[in-house]
Design an enzyme around this catalytic site. Structure first.
Site, PDB file in Angstrom:
ATOM      1  N   ALA A   1       0.727  -1.226  -0.023  1.00 31.25           N
ATOM      2  CA  ALA A   1      -0.025   0.160   0.020  1.00 31.25           C
ATOM      3  C   ALA A   1       0.771   1.291  -0.150  1.00 31.25           C
ATOM      4  O   ALA A   1       0.227   2.101   0.003  1.00 31.25           O
ATOM      5  CB  ALA A   1      -0.894   0.023   0.961  1.00 31.25           C
TER       6      ALA A   1
ATOM      7  N   ASN B   1       1.481  -5.050   7.764  1.00 31.16           N
ATOM      8  CA  ASN B   1       2.593  -5.367   6.826  1.00 31.16           C
ATOM      9  C   ASN B   1       3.446  -4.251   5.918  1.00 31.16           C
ATOM     10  O   ASN B   1       4.432  -4.314   5.826  1.00 31.16           O
ATOM     11  CB  ASN B   1       2.044  -6.195   5.708  1.00 31.16           C
ATOM     12  CG  ASN B   1       1.657  -7.544   6.239  1.00 31.16           C
ATOM     13  OD1 ASN B   1       2.342  -8.227   6.720  1.00 31.16           O
ATOM     14  ND2 ASN B   1       0.587  -7.989   6.029  1.00 31.16           N
TER      15      ASN B   1
ATOM     16  N   HIS C   1      -1.639   6.171   4.840  1.00 31.07           N
ATOM     17  CA  HIS C   1      -0.320   5.802   5.255  1.00 31.07           C
ATOM     18  C   HIS C   1       0.650   7.113   5.246  1.00 31.07           C
ATOM     19  O   HIS C   1       0.593   7.913   4.228  1.00 31.07           O
ATOM     20  CB  HIS C   1       0.461   4.808   4.265  1.00 31.07           C
ATOM     21  CG  HIS C   1      -0.578   3.741   4.128  1.00 31.07           C
ATOM     22  ND1 HIS C   1      -0.208   2.506   4.952  1.00 31.07           N
ATOM     23  CD2 HIS C   1      -1.460   3.473   3.526  1.00 31.07           C
ATOM     24  CE1 HIS C   1      -1.211   1.619   4.856  1.00 31.07           C
ATOM     25  NE2 HIS C   1      -2.135   2.136   3.684  1.00 31.07           N
TER      26      HIS C   1
END
Length: 263
Positions: free
Chosen positions: A117, A181, A210
């Site tokens: 991502a 992850n 993120h």
């Protein structure tokens, strides 16, 4: 037809299968005994890793769990089968990481760790050698993605953001084995000792966010990505499956070139 392997069949795996034409790829899926999901016509199931290895797929994608990485990936690499791993947080276990590296050397097979991502990992790899490099990775998601975790802590994030976790990448991988992850992908890029991880449930978040903040002698950098959640799993970004597909396509192109361009 190209034969590819797949470990697990959750939301990410379904997106991976649907990204390839059904008349171009035969999928061989490793599932636990007794599992019987509804599958497309070009997907077959095996229950043992030996059966998957015997079929000699051109590559295998792990899209199951950190436990699946530990259980199956060394055997695949030792058998010379290139493998794309989604659950990169499993490599927080130094012993497992060393075992997987040795298996890859023994079998001459590549282990592919996609960005998932994230973006900006090339920058982090560039500053990894700088002793003063420091990175903070923040995962910010809507409270609906963390309902169970908030409830277990007796917390509510209906009005204000709540920090659920702050610590090292290894601690994050252990505390959230299915959801962080990306944090360990950052750690692999720059070095785990340089990274701090935060997990925030934020009612103002419009997607799975993120944030990577980096400081070093080379300068400062801020990367911010807001990814749409996967329709099948709000804790996972839709971009995760796209990243795995891109990594697999790159790997297949390289292998097909190695085979002289035969398709």
């Amino acid at each position: 037809m190209t034969t590819l392997g797949l470990i697990g069949y959750g939301a990410i795996a379904r997106d991976i299968v649907s990204a390839f034409p059904p008349d171009a790829v035969d999928w061989l899926m490793l599932l636990r005994e007794g599992a019987s999901p509804e599958l497309p016509a070009n997907v077959s199931v095996v229950a043992r890793i030996e059966q998957l290895i015997e079929a000699k797929p051109l590559a295998v994608v792990e899209a199951a769990s950190q436990g699946a990485v530990a259980t199956y990936i060394p055997a695949l690499l030792e058998a010379g089968i290139p493998t794309v791993v989604a659950s990169v947080g499993a490599l927080a276990d130094a012993t497992l990481h060393a075992r997987i590296a040795a298996a890859g050397r023994s079998g001459g097979a590549r282990l592919i760790l996609p960005a998932g991502a994230l973006g900006g990992l090339d920058y982090l790899r560039a500053i990894a050698a700088l002793p003063d490099a420091r990175v903070r990775y923040t995962s910010r998601k809507p409270p609906t993605a963390w309902e169970a975790e908030l409830a277990s802590l007796g917390l509510s994030a209906e009005r204000d953001a709540v920090t659920l976790f702050e610590g090292t990448p290894a601690e994050a991988a252990s505390a959230y084995p299915k959801n962080l992850n990306a944090a360990f992908a950052v750690a692999l890029a720059v070095g785990a000792e340089k990274v701090t991880v935060r997990v925030i449930a934020d009612p103002k978040a419009t997607g799975n966010s993120h944030e990577i903040e980096a400081e070093s002698a080379a300068g400062t950098a801020l990367f911010s990505m807001v990814n749409a959640p996967s329709p099948g799993n709000p804790k996972t970004s839709a971009l995760t499956a796209l990243s795995l597909v891109a990594a697999l396509r790159d790997l297949l192109d390289m292998d097909l070139l190695d085979m002289g361009g035969r398709r």
